[in-house]
Design an enzyme around this catalytic site. Structure first.
Site, mmCIF file in Angstrom:
data_model
loop_
_atom_site.group_PDB
_atom_site.id
_atom_site.type_symbol
_atom_site.label_atom_id
_atom_site.label_comp_id
_atom_site.label_asym_id
_atom_site.label_seq_id
_atom_site.Cartn_x
_atom_site.Cartn_y
_atom_site.Cartn_z
ATOM 1 N N LYS A 205 0.838 -1.199 0.000
ATOM 2 C CA LYS A 205 0.000 0.000 0.000
ATOM 3 C C LYS A 205 0.873 1.249 0.000
ATOM 4 O O LYS A 205 0.714 2.145 -0.789
ATOM 5 C CB LYS A 205 -0.858 -0.019 1.264
ATOM 6 C CG LYS A 205 -2.328 -0.049 0.994
ATOM 7 C CD LYS A 205 -3.090 0.021 2.296
ATOM 8 C CE LYS A 205 -3.517 1.445 2.579
ATOM 9 N NZ LYS A 205 -4.352 1.554 3.785
ATOM 10 N N GLU A 211 10.737 -4.304 4.640
ATOM 11 C CA GLU A 211 10.903 -5.693 4.202
ATOM 12 C C GLU A 211 10.595 -5.841 2.711
ATOM 13 O O GLU A 211 11.334 -6.457 1.945
ATOM 14 C CB GLU A 211 9.947 -6.623 4.969
ATOM 15 C CG GLU A 211 10.207 -6.728 6.456
ATOM 16 C CD GLU A 211 9.376 -5.740 7.277
ATOM 17 O OE1 GLU A 211 9.156 -4.600 6.803
ATOM 18 O OE2 GLU A 211 8.977 -6.107 8.393
ATOM 19 N N GLY A 265 -4.800 -2.365 5.274
ATOM 20 C CA GLY A 265 -3.904 -3.433 4.806
ATOM 21 C C GLY A 265 -4.456 -4.822 5.079
ATOM 22 O O GLY A 265 -4.499 -5.676 4.190
ATOM 23 N N ARG A 266 -4.902 -5.070 6.311
ATOM 24 C CA ARG A 266 -5.347 -6.431 6.662
ATOM 25 C C ARG A 266 -6.728 -6.767 6.117
ATOM 26 O O ARG A 266 -7.230 -7.867 6.302
ATOM 27 C CB ARG A 266 -5.274 -6.627 8.171
ATOM 28 C CG ARG A 266 -5.963 -5.552 8.984
ATOM 29 C CD ARG A 266 -5.511 -5.601 10.427
ATOM 30 N NE ARG A 266 -6.044 -4.522 11.241
ATOM 31 C CZ ARG A 266 -5.477 -3.337 11.380
ATOM 32 N NH1 ARG A 266 -4.353 -3.072 10.752
ATOM 33 N NH2 ARG A 266 -6.021 -2.417 12.152
ATOM 34 N N GLU A 351 -4.185 -7.414 15.002
ATOM 35 C CA GLU A 351 -3.730 -6.068 14.645
ATOM 36 C C GLU A 351 -4.898 -5.074 14.759
ATOM 37 O O GLU A 351 -4.678 -3.879 14.922
ATOM 38 C CB GLU A 351 -3.149 -6.052 13.223
ATOM 39 C CG GLU A 351 -2.249 -4.858 12.958
ATOM 40 C CD GLU A 351 -1.395 -4.986 11.704
ATOM 41 O OE1 GLU A 351 -0.179 -5.205 11.813
ATOM 42 O OE2 GLU A 351 -1.957 -4.875 10.602
ATOM 43 N N HIS A 382 -2.957 -33.837 17.404
ATOM 44 C CA HIS A 382 -1.719 -34.481 17.860
ATOM 45 C C HIS A 382 -0.720 -33.430 18.317
ATOM 46 O O HIS A 382 0.480 -33.676 18.349
ATOM 47 C CB HIS A 382 -1.143 -35.352 16.741
ATOM 48 C CG HIS A 382 -2.113 -36.409 16.315
ATOM 49 N ND1 HIS A 382 -2.169 -37.643 16.912
ATOM 50 C CD2 HIS A 382 -3.117 -36.381 15.404
ATOM 51 C CE1 HIS A 382 -3.146 -38.355 16.362
ATOM 52 N NE2 HIS A 382 -3.740 -37.599 15.442
ATOM 53 N N LYS A 495 9.504 -0.583 14.451
ATOM 54 C CA LYS A 495 10.073 -0.120 13.171
ATOM 55 C C LYS A 495 11.031 1.039 13.431
ATOM 56 O O LYS A 495 12.123 1.102 12.863
ATOM 57 C CB LYS A 495 8.951 0.398 12.264
ATOM 58 C CG LYS A 495 8.113 -0.646 11.586
ATOM 59 C CD LYS A 495 7.271 0.050 10.513
ATOM 60 C CE LYS A 495 6.025 -0.699 10.156
ATOM 61 N NZ LYS A 495 5.117 0.059 9.292
HETATM 62 O O1 F6P Z 1 1.930 -4.453 10.028
HETATM 63 C C1 F6P Z 1 1.708 -3.115 9.719
HETATM 64 C C2 F6P Z 1 1.208 -2.925 8.314
HETATM 65 O O2 F6P Z 1 0.978 -1.578 8.101
HETATM 66 C C3 F6P Z 1 -0.043 -3.752 7.980
HETATM 67 O O3 F6P Z 1 -1.214 -3.188 8.416
HETATM 68 C C4 F6P Z 1 0.075 -3.873 6.506
HETATM 69 O O4 F6P Z 1 -0.741 -4.879 6.043
HETATM 70 C C5 F6P Z 1 1.553 -4.156 6.367
HETATM 71 O O5 F6P Z 1 2.174 -3.371 7.363
HETATM 72 C C6 F6P Z 1 2.148 -3.906 5.013
HETATM 73 O O6 F6P Z 1 2.032 -2.559 4.621
HETATM 74 P P1 F6P Z 1 2.224 -2.129 3.118
HETATM 75 O O7 F6P Z 1 1.153 -2.751 2.306
HETATM 76 O O8 F6P Z 1 2.127 -0.630 3.118
HETATM 77 O O9 F6P Z 1 3.593 -2.581 2.666
#
Ligand code: F6P
Length: 529
Positions: A205, A211, A265-266, A351, A382, A495
């Site tokens: 987003k 990462e 995002g989620r 979250e 199990h 972060k």
């Molecule tokens: O974990 C924090 C967060 O902002 C999530 O809500 C989101 O899904 C994820 O990081 C990834 O964010 P982006 O889509 O901006 O890379």
């Protein structure tokens, strides 16, 4: 909205739990012939069975009052109307709009956003079709056979879960997912791939998540080892809100599928973030997934509280979290294809509602989101089910089964179904001292609650219904707990702290201001780097 614990219905529920539920025996309740019908809700050939809960009709009506007094319906209507209920980020919350039909109308800042959504869906359809029918070729003219979705959190878990769940519908390219900044993730994935036939879908987003950016750059460098710089245009697409950053990376505007800030995002698998799903199963099946979710949206928006599936799921969760003090909730799909359900819902739920500050900025004095965990049955049996059956602290659970499998191993399937029914029955009914022939180790106390959800089969439509039911369950709980379920400030501090620590690792220096543990660990790691 006042603190929920001061509401009359909260107080009544407290008294009800203390006075009426002490002697409730699920074994006795489940001997009543009318109980199953009274406590289960059919929905589009699915069945949501709530009869194995520590609840009577009085409990349900008190919980419905709690929903009313805490303004769940009002907040829900505000969400559906496009109001900015994510007040800390001044954003509307409109994943529900992503699955609405083209004839709907939802206004945000004076703009009907439905045409915008459908324009993106049309572009997703065209692009998925071109990849699937081979019209979109790689730089050297070969068709794309492998897709790598690079994203994390909501930009990974939703598409990853759905692509795995709907594997039987995947007649397109093979989809890989890379999320972790741990270099083993991307390097292992790339090992098996050919740059000429690989497309990278950079799902972010913000297009700034560390990462994802590190992995996207690693993928680009890998591609450029064999192909020229112009190849980036045919081998990379972006799913994002951030056009500038996308262009800086080298991806042209026409290869970016936009998302707006009103999709969290989620909750984003229904938006452009779902592109990998659409490429895997075809756009028509992706549309069916959206249609299933939309059917659940309509149900959530209109069904009365005592027949409203997400409302009941959410309220029963509150019943256990706040009135029984049960801290966890298990998700137990008896279907390997739904194996990542717990992982996905873990992010969506934890979250959203893992918070201690309410919408008004006050620290809460009541429990909020439970720990969500789970695993597909029968593997779970199990593993951790020993604790779920016999630990002093019960853990409410959801069992999910798909009636018709996509294989013809009847004996396996019957065993799977029987095991699922046996687990929920054992939890609810238990085994008395007598039934255990006086062996104290084999006594099961029972009275351990669960919901069973039956899907006729695992299709895109039913999966859409299921996911949307969980999304709205989380909404209901956040509303009662008076939380903003749509921001995530809790992920920010880590972060922020990681940045200077990375600089220290790079420079092999230390910082006297650090706590002794971090300083010691840093020295240990840098010394051996
Ligand atoms: O974990 C924090 C967060 O902002 C999530 O809500 C989101 O899904 C994820 O990081 C990834 O964010 P982006 O889509 O901006 O890379």
């Amino acid at each position: 909205m006042p603190n929920p614990t001061t509401l009359p219905s909260w107080q009544k529920l407290k008294a009800h739990q203390h006075d009426d539920m002490r002697d409730l025996s699920l074994r006795e309740e489940l001997a009543k012939p009318e109980r199953f019908e009274h406590f289960s809700i059919p929905f589009h050939n699915m069945l949501f069975d709530f009869s194995k809960h520590l609840a009577t009709p009085t409990t349900l009506s008190l919980l419905a009052n709690l929903a009313k007094e805490s303004g769940v319906g009002k907040l829900r209507d505000s969400m559906f109307a496009g109001e900015k209920i994510n007040h800390t980020e001044n954003r509307a919350v409109l994943h529900i709009a992503c699955r609405a039909p083209v004839t709907s109308k939802i206004m945000v800042d004076g703009e009907n956003i439905i045409p915008v959504i459908h324009d993106v869906l049309t572009r997703m359809k065209d692009f998925s079709d071109q990849i699937r029918n081979g019209a979109h070729k790689g730089f050297t003219g070969r068709p794309i056979t492998n897709i790598v979705n690079i994203g994390i959190g909501g930009s990974d878990l939703g598409p990853r879960f759905v692509v795995e769940a709907l594997h039987d519908y995947n007649d397109g390219p093979e989809i890989h997912f890379v999320s972790n900044v741990d270099g083993h993730d991307i390097s292992r994935t790339l090992e098996t791939l050919d740059p000429e036939t690989t497309l990278f879908v950079i799902a972010s987003k913000t297009f700034s998540t560390e990462e994802t950016m590190l992995n996207a750059n690693a993928a680009k460098n890998w591609l450029l080892e064999t192909l020229p710089a112009e190849a980036v245009a045919t081998h990379f697409v972006a799913l994002s809100t951030n056009l500038d950053a996308v262009q800086k990376f080298g991806i042209a505007q026409e290869n970016m599928f936009p998302i707006r800030d009103w999709v969290g995002g989620r909750y984003s698998l229904w938006s452009a973030i779902g592109l990998s799903i659409s490429i895997a199963i075809g756009f028509d099946n992706f549309r069916k997934l959206l249609d299933g979710a939309h059917a659940m949206d309509e149900h959530f928006a209109t069904a009365p509280p005592d027949k409203n599936i997400p409302m009941l799921m959410g309220l029963l969760g509150i019943w256990y979290r706040n009135f029984y003090d049960y801290p966890a909730h298990a998700l137990l799909p008896y279907d390997m294809r739904l194996g990542k359900l717990a992982k996905f819902i873990q992010q969506t739920d934890m979250e959203s509602n893992g918070k201690e500050v309410d919408r008004d900025g006050h620290v809460v004095n009541y429990a909020t989101g439970p720990v969500i965990f789970g695993e597909a049955g029968t593997d779970s049996q199990h593993s951790f089910m020993q604790l779920v059956h016999q630990s002093p602290l019960p853990i409410p659970a959801d069992f999910i089964i798909c009636n018709k499998p996509h294989h013809n191993l009847t004996a396996n399937h019957q065993s799977l179904m029987a095991n699922c029914l046996a687990q929920s029955r054992a939890l609810a009914v238990g085994q008395t001292h007598e039934e255990a022939d006086g062996d104290p180790f084999r006594v099961f106390t029972g009275n351990r609650p669960s919901t069973t959800i039956v899907l006729p089969e695992l299709t895109p439509f039913y999966l859409g219904v299921l996911i949307a039911a969980y999304e709205h369950k989380i909404f209901v709980q956040g509303a009662v707990w008076h939380l903003n379920s749509f921001d995530q400030p809790g992920v920010e501090l880590g972060k922020k702290l990681a940045k200077p620590l990375r600089a220290l690792l790079e420079s092999k220096k230390t910082d006297p201001e650090l706590d002794v543990s971090t300083k010691g660990l840093l020295q240990n790691i840098s010394g051996n780097y």
